[in-house]
Design a protein around this motif. Structure first.
Motif, PDB file in Angstrom:
ATOM      1  N   LYS A  76      95.112  37.511 -58.148  1.00 36.32           N
ATOM      2  CA  LYS A  76      93.870  36.875 -58.582  1.00 36.32           C
ATOM      3  C   LYS A  76      94.022  35.359 -58.470  1.00 36.32           C
ATOM      4  O   LYS A  76      95.121  34.847 -58.631  1.00 36.32           O
ATOM      5  N   ILE A  88     100.121  35.586 -64.608  1.00 32.62           N
ATOM      6  CA  ILE A  88      99.705  35.465 -63.211  1.00 32.62           C
ATOM      7  C   ILE A  88     100.339  36.615 -62.422  1.00 32.62           C
ATOM      8  O   ILE A  88     101.563  36.772 -62.409  1.00 32.62           O
ATOM      9  N   LYS A  89      99.503  37.396 -61.785  1.00 30.92           N
ATOM     10  CA  LYS A  89      99.989  38.576 -61.073  1.00 30.92           C
ATOM     11  C   LYS A  89     100.167  38.292 -59.586  1.00 30.92           C
ATOM     12  O   LYS A  89      99.340  37.624 -58.966  1.00 30.92           O
ATOM     13  N   GLY A 101      86.222  33.729 -62.727  1.00 30.28           N
ATOM     14  CA  GLY A 101      86.577  34.559 -63.884  1.00 30.28           C
ATOM     15  C   GLY A 101      85.569  34.504 -65.012  1.00 30.28           C
ATOM     16  O   GLY A 101      85.608  35.317 -65.929  1.00 30.28           O
ATOM     17  N   VAL A 117      98.130  34.831 -70.701  1.00 27.43           N
ATOM     18  CA  VAL A 117      97.744  35.650 -69.565  1.00 27.43           C
ATOM     19  C   VAL A 117      98.838  35.528 -68.505  1.00 27.43           C
ATOM     20  O   VAL A 117      99.472  34.473 -68.376  1.00 27.43           O
ATOM     21  N   SER A 140      91.854  33.303 -60.220  1.00 27.75           N
ATOM     22  CA  SER A 140      91.189  32.705 -61.377  1.00 27.75           C
ATOM     23  C   SER A 140      91.398  33.570 -62.611  1.00 27.75           C
ATOM     24  O   SER A 140      91.306  34.791 -62.536  1.00 27.75           O
ATOM     25  N   TYR A 141      91.700  32.921 -63.738  1.00 23.86           N
ATOM     26  CA  TYR A 141      91.880  33.619 -65.006  1.00 23.86           C
ATOM     27  C   TYR A 141      91.143  32.853 -66.089  1.00 23.86           C
ATOM     28  O   TYR A 141      91.016  31.624 -66.043  1.00 23.86           O
ATOM     29  N   SER A 142      90.646  33.586 -67.072  1.00 24.91           N
ATOM     30  CA  SER A 142      90.021  32.977 -68.248  1.00 24.91           C
ATOM     31  C   SER A 142      90.821  33.369 -69.478  1.00 24.91           C
ATOM     32  O   SER A 142      91.199  34.538 -69.632  1.00 24.91           O
ATOM     33  N   VAL A 143      91.072  32.402 -70.350  1.00 31.29           N
ATOM     34  CA  VAL A 143      91.886  32.677 -71.535  1.00 31.29           C
ATOM     35  C   VAL A 143      91.475  31.727 -72.660  1.00 31.29           C
ATOM     36  O   VAL A 143      91.027  30.614 -72.402  1.00 31.29           O
ATOM     37  N   VAL A 197      92.927  28.268 -64.027  1.00 28.90           N
ATOM     38  CA  VAL A 197      92.918  28.830 -65.376  1.00 28.90           C
ATOM     39  C   VAL A 197      91.866  28.101 -66.208  1.00 28.90           C
ATOM     40  O   VAL A 197      91.931  26.884 -66.375  1.00 28.90           O
TER      41      VAL A 197
END
Length: 458
Positions: free
Chosen positions: A37, A50-51, A371, A48, A39-42, A106
């Motif tokens: 991914k 990162i994969k 995200g 979170v 983009s991540y939202s936290v 992020v």
């Protein structure tokens, strides 16, 4: 075995090795590590990870954040420290070679809504020690203290409760006629009246001179930039009087001058002269904020939230004669500006009571490219502000740019019980004809006209 046969076998083996080598190379390429991914939202205080797809067990993966809003471990675990946006560069080191996998965005949201929801409870808790303090003093002044305390505490509580004034779309249509009611003499079917002097009203100067136009700059401390901003002051503006403020946001790839195409002076002037809107200060900023001197795409618009709160509002309130409470503060915008009006408005409900989103862009909720700035749970009015905030959303019936996203926001608000007003409209031309509802000024002007009639009246 003769020489010819030996040569044929050698050729066959060689070809097999070459082909298998090609196949191996393709397989290796297909199995190269990549970001799962981008983009991540936290939320602040949360984590979170990162994969990475197709990790190589022999490789080392390096994570590097561009600011201190997040902390990243060696295993790619991101801990959100501060609200805002951060970027994490991810690299793969295998033997002596280092390969960049890309950058992860992020988006960190503050747990502000939880704080808002607890405000009433906090007030109750802080009141208790005061009550107990009065009780402890009672023994020394028993005859006089008890009668004087009780009458003064109870009456002061009631006036602090704001009246409930948010309305349904049905009530809004009843009060204002809606967008498409031809029987409403002040409605959009009579749209041409807003761009010329109303009948029976004589104005001393040409229309554009009725509202004082100013172009100013202010310092944005969050980005270190000098930011341009356009301002309209009411007719006969005086520091002896205080005025409500409407902040207008432009769309993507536009700037602070774009709203001038919206014929703001004509719209507001005619509404004010007719008594359908209040005198107000209109502020039109450039809503692009580059943090760390970098361009970050959509994030540059989202970052304006910090500048708006920290720099612009304090500047306007210190340089102009403004009413600073939430019931005298409105924000609205079209397209990307509509997205940011909702983004900022929902995060600043303690300071903003009117939110207008005209054909708002996607990105507030998760979708293919982002995200999302909110989760489904957080994209709502908190209980404290449900009945004293106007959320006004419009969708162009022929909008092929943002598509059905305005309706998606509307349906989500319906689902989570957030009061709001929503209209789908074709928009109107300046000659009063209903238009196609495309993504453009015919919808945005109609939206501003209708929004301006509804603000600062409670």
């Amino acid at each position: 075995m003769n020489q010819k046969a030996k040569s044929l076998i050698a050729l066959t083996l060689g070809a097999t090795m070459v082909l298998s080598g090609v196949g191996s190379t393709q397989a290796d390429a297909a199995k190269k590590a990549s970001l799962a991914k981008k983009s991540y939202s936290v939320k602040v205080g949360k984590k979170v990870t990162i994969k990475i797809k197709n990790k190589n067990k022999k490789a080392k993966y390096i994570f590097k954040a561009n600011n201190k809003k997040v902390k990243v471990s060696k295993k790619g675990v991101v801990t959100a420290k501060k609200a805002g946006t951060a970027k994490v560069k991810v690299s793969e080191k295998l033997k002596k070679k280092t390969r960049k996998l890309g950058t992860v965005k992020v988006v960190i949201s503050a747990a502000k809504k939880a704080a808002d929801n607890t405000k009433p409870a906090t007030n109750v808790e802080t009141a208790k020690p005061v009550a107990s303090a009065a009780t402890t003093e009672a023994p020394s002044v028993a005859p006089s203290a008890e009668p004087t305390v009780a009458p003064t505490v109870e009456p002061t509580v009631a006036p602090t409760v704001e009246p409930s004034w948010n309305i349904s779309q049905e009530q809004d249509e009843k009060d204002y006629g809606g967008f498409n009611n031809s029987n409403d003499p002040n409605g959009m079917k009579n749209f041409d009246s807003y761009i010329k002097t109303p009948e029976g009203v004589e104005l001393d100067d040409p229309d554009y001179e009725q509202l004082t136009f100013q172009s100013i700059t202010y310092t944005a401390t969050v980005s270190g930039e000098e930011k341009p901003c356009n301002i309209y002051l009411p007719r006969n503006y005086s520091t002896d009087k205080k005025y409500p403020v409407l902040y207008l946001f432009h769309g993507g790839n536009n700037d602070e001058n774009s709203w001038l195409s919206g014929k703001i002076p004509f719209i507001l002037l005619n509404l004010i002269v007719k008594g359908q809107a209040k005198d107000m200060i209109v502020v039109i900023p450039r809503i692009i904020t580059h943090l760390n001197g970098e361009s970050n795409g959509y994030s540059d618009y989202d970052n304006f939230y910090y500048e708006f709160k920290t720099d612009l509002i304090p500047y306007i309130n210190s340089h102009y004669s403004t009413l600073t409470d939430r019931n005298n503060t409105a924000i609205a915008g079209y397209s990307m500006g509509g997205r940011e009006a909702l983004n900022i408005g929902l995060k600043m409900l303690d300071q903003v009571a009117y939110i207008g989103a005209f054909e708002p862009a996607p990105g507030l909720l998760p979708y293919t490219n982002e995200g999302g700035l909110f989760t489904k749970e957080s994209f709502a009015l908190s209980d404290q502000y449900k009945n004293n905030t106007l959320v006004f959303i419009t969708k162009g019936i022929g909008d092929e740019i943002v598509g059905d996203w305005p309706r998606t926001y509307h349906e989500h608000f319906v689902e989570n019980g957030t009061p709001h007003v929503y209209y789908e409209t074709g928009g109107f031309t300046t000659s009063g004809k209903e238009s196609t509802g495309a993504h453009g000024w015919e919808v945005w002007r109609a939206s501003l006209y209708n929004f301006a009639k509804r603000i600062f009246n409670h």
